[in-house]
Each structure stands twice: as C-alpha cells, then as structure tokens.
Design an enzyme around this catalytic site. Sequence first.
Site, mmCIF file in Angstrom:
data_model
loop_
_atom_site.group_PDB
_atom_site.id
_atom_site.type_symbol
_atom_site.label_atom_id
_atom_site.label_comp_id
_atom_site.label_asym_id
_atom_site.label_seq_id
_atom_site.Cartn_x
_atom_site.Cartn_y
_atom_site.Cartn_z
ATOM 1 N N LYS A 13 0.826 -1.204 0.000
ATOM 2 C CA LYS A 13 0.000 0.000 0.000
ATOM 3 C C LYS A 13 0.870 1.268 0.000
ATOM 4 C CE LYS A 13 -3.890 -2.203 2.428
ATOM 5 N NZ LYS A 13 -4.853 -2.039 3.554
ATOM 6 N N TYR A 53 -12.398 -2.631 -3.611
ATOM 7 C CA TYR A 53 -12.954 -2.581 -2.248
ATOM 8 C C TYR A 53 -14.480 -2.508 -2.250
ATOM 9 C CZ TYR A 53 -8.333 -2.057 -0.037
ATOM 10 O OH TYR A 53 -7.050 -2.270 0.444
ATOM 11 N N PHE A 61 -15.036 3.644 7.098
ATOM 12 C CA PHE A 61 -13.644 3.829 6.671
ATOM 13 C C PHE A 61 -13.485 3.766 5.151
ATOM 14 C CE2 PHE A 61 -14.180 -0.728 7.648
ATOM 15 C CZ PHE A 61 -13.706 -1.321 6.479
ATOM 16 N N ARG A 89 -1.852 -14.240 4.018
ATOM 17 C CA ARG A 89 -2.653 -13.608 5.091
ATOM 18 C C ARG A 89 -1.973 -13.830 6.446
ATOM 19 N NH1 ARG A 89 -7.083 -10.268 3.911
ATOM 20 N NH2 ARG A 89 -8.158 -11.084 5.747
ATOM 21 N N THR A 95 -5.587 -7.171 10.611
ATOM 22 C CA THR A 95 -5.875 -5.886 9.957
ATOM 23 C C THR A 95 -5.389 -4.711 10.802
ATOM 24 O OG1 THR A 95 -7.828 -6.903 8.968
ATOM 25 C CG2 THR A 95 -7.730 -4.493 8.967
ATOM 26 N N ARG A 106 2.502 -6.673 9.305
ATOM 27 C CA ARG A 106 1.814 -5.548 9.957
ATOM 28 C C ARG A 106 2.266 -5.383 11.405
ATOM 29 N NH1 ARG A 106 -4.072 -7.231 7.403
ATOM 30 N NH2 ARG A 106 -3.991 -5.931 5.514
ATOM 31 N N ASN A 120 -1.830 -0.132 6.942
ATOM 32 C CA ASN A 120 -1.272 -1.402 7.438
ATOM 33 C C ASN A 120 -0.413 -2.132 6.396
ATOM 34 O OD1 ASN A 120 -3.315 -2.159 5.775
ATOM 35 N ND2 ASN A 120 -4.606 -3.078 7.362
ATOM 36 N N HIS A 123 -1.969 -5.402 1.374
ATOM 37 C CA HIS A 123 -3.238 -6.100 1.108
ATOM 38 C C HIS A 123 -2.901 -7.501 0.620
ATOM 39 C CE1 HIS A 123 -7.115 -7.182 -0.649
ATOM 40 N NE2 HIS A 123 -6.402 -7.645 -1.664
ATOM 41 N N GLU A 134 -9.476 -9.934 -8.074
ATOM 42 C CA GLU A 134 -8.518 -8.850 -7.851
ATOM 43 C C GLU A 134 -7.370 -8.882 -8.865
ATOM 44 O OE1 GLU A 134 -7.447 -9.353 -3.736
ATOM 45 O OE2 GLU A 134 -9.427 -8.739 -3.032
HETATM 46 P P1 IDP Z 1 -7.809 -6.804 5.327
HETATM 47 O O1 IDP Z 1 -6.947 -5.824 4.555
HETATM 48 O O2 IDP Z 1 -7.088 -7.325 6.540
HETATM 49 O O3 IDP Z 1 -8.401 -7.900 4.461
HETATM 50 P P2 IDP Z 1 -10.443 -5.577 5.305
HETATM 51 O O4 IDP Z 1 -11.477 -5.838 6.352
HETATM 52 O O5 IDP Z 1 -10.643 -6.194 3.962
HETATM 53 O O6 IDP Z 1 -9.024 -5.968 5.923
HETATM 54 O O7 IDP Z 1 -10.361 -3.985 5.148
HETATM 55 C C1 IDP Z 1 -9.670 -3.390 4.071
HETATM 56 C C2 IDP Z 1 -8.770 -2.295 4.613
HETATM 57 O O8 IDP Z 1 -9.585 -1.253 5.183
HETATM 58 C C3 IDP Z 1 -7.866 -2.721 5.777
HETATM 59 O O9 IDP Z 1 -6.667 -3.342 5.358
HETATM 60 C C4 IDP Z 1 -7.603 -1.398 6.467
HETATM 61 O O10 IDP Z 1 -6.658 -0.608 5.734
HETATM 62 C C5 IDP Z 1 -8.973 -0.730 6.361
HETATM 63 N N1 IDP Z 1 -9.842 -1.032 7.501
HETATM 64 C C6 IDP Z 1 -10.559 -2.171 7.713
HETATM 65 N N2 IDP Z 1 -11.282 -2.107 8.835
HETATM 66 C C7 IDP Z 1 -11.029 -0.891 9.370
HETATM 67 C C8 IDP Z 1 -11.495 -0.226 10.554
HETATM 68 O O11 IDP Z 1 -12.299 -0.758 11.343
HETATM 69 N N3 IDP Z 1 -10.999 1.021 10.781
HETATM 70 C C9 IDP Z 1 -10.118 1.632 9.941
HETATM 71 N N4 IDP Z 1 -9.673 1.052 8.820
HETATM 72 C C10 IDP Z 1 -10.113 -0.189 8.529
HETATM 73 MG MG MG Z 2 -9.723 -7.651 2.852
#
Ligand code: IDP
Ligand code: MG
Length: 142
Positions: A13, A53, A61, A89, A95, A106, A120, A123, A134
């Site tokens: 990212k 997304y 968010f 993963r 996350t 992370r 973080n 992805h 994707e």
């Molecule tokens: P992932 O990247 O671990 O699969 P996802 O739930 O798919 O997580 O969310 C996509 C991205 O959105 C996350 O990597 C993070 O950057 C952001 N994100 C997800 N949940 C939150 C939250 O509760 N607060 C702030 N940012 C979030």
């Molecule tokens: Mg995700």
Amino acid sequence: MTTQTERSLVLVKPDGFSRGLTGEVLRRVEAKGYTIAALAVTTPTRKQLAEHYAEHEGKPFYEPLVDFMSSGPVAAVVIEGHRCIEGFRALAGATDPTAALPGTIRGDLGRDWGLKVQQNIVHGSDSADSATREIGIWFPEL
Ligand code: IDP
Ligand code: MG
C-alpha cells in the site's frame, strides 16, 4: 489434466511503498517460498479501488480508504504457490497493526497513526474467488 498453482494478489500500500518497505515485503514472500509471478508499480485510480474494495462500500472507513489508497504509488504483486492465499494472510497479520502479532508484516512494520483508516502496509486476497477477481483488476493482461 493440468493443475493451476494458486495465486494471490498482494499490494504494498502507499504507506509501505513510500516508506521503502516494498523490498522487505517481497523478501518475506520469497523467504516463505512463494514465487513472484507479476509485479507493477502504479498509482491506483479511484475506479480501480471502487472495484477492489466494493465489499466495503458504505462503511465508515470506505472513503478514507479510497483516499489513502489513491494517494501515491503501490506495488501490485501476483504471488504464486500452493495455499499462498492463506499463507500470505498469515505473513501479513491482523488488519489492526496494533493487534497484529510481532513476526508478521503488519505487526513488525505497522502502527496505528490515529487516522480514520488503518494504514497497514499490505493487502492480500482473502479467498480464491477474491484472488481471481482482484488479479483481473490489477493485471487485466494475466
Ligand atoms: P484486510 O486488509 O485485513 O483484508 P479488510 O477488512 O478487507 O481488511 O479492510 C480493508 C482495509 O480497510 C484494511 O486493510 C484497512 O486498511 C482498512 N480497515 C478495515 N477495517 C477498518 C477499521 O475498522 N478502521 C479503519 N480502517 C479499517
Ligand atoms: Mg480484505
């Protein structure tokens, strides 16, 4: 009969890319034993991100996430290897970078900056269907 090796879409990212962590992420992917099948540096468009997304549209968010992800270059990577979706993963960690365990990308390299979206570093696709979808967004030629 041919068996297609599993593939996953990894993004370094904008936070990870601008901090110079692309090499460190790729090092961990390769050290784990996965192969890099495609690699590109690109600044994501909002259209690409809306597709990527789509599952998060409407969440608090979502807009900060699209703003963040379109803020600068990312490294888009297709990795390859048996069970690499689940394996990456695990390498990435949780996350929330504060909760992500030490030893993960992370957990070792990320932190909470008090922003509306968690920055973080990476992805990784979360399922075979997500990976196919994707990879089509980031590498339409594959
Ligand atoms: P992932 O990247 O671990 O699969 P996802 O739930 O798919 O997580 O969310 C996509 C991205 O959105 C996350 O990597 C993070 O950057 C952001 N994100 C997800 N949940 C939150 C939250 O509760 N607060 C702030 N940012 C979030
Ligand atoms: Mg995700």
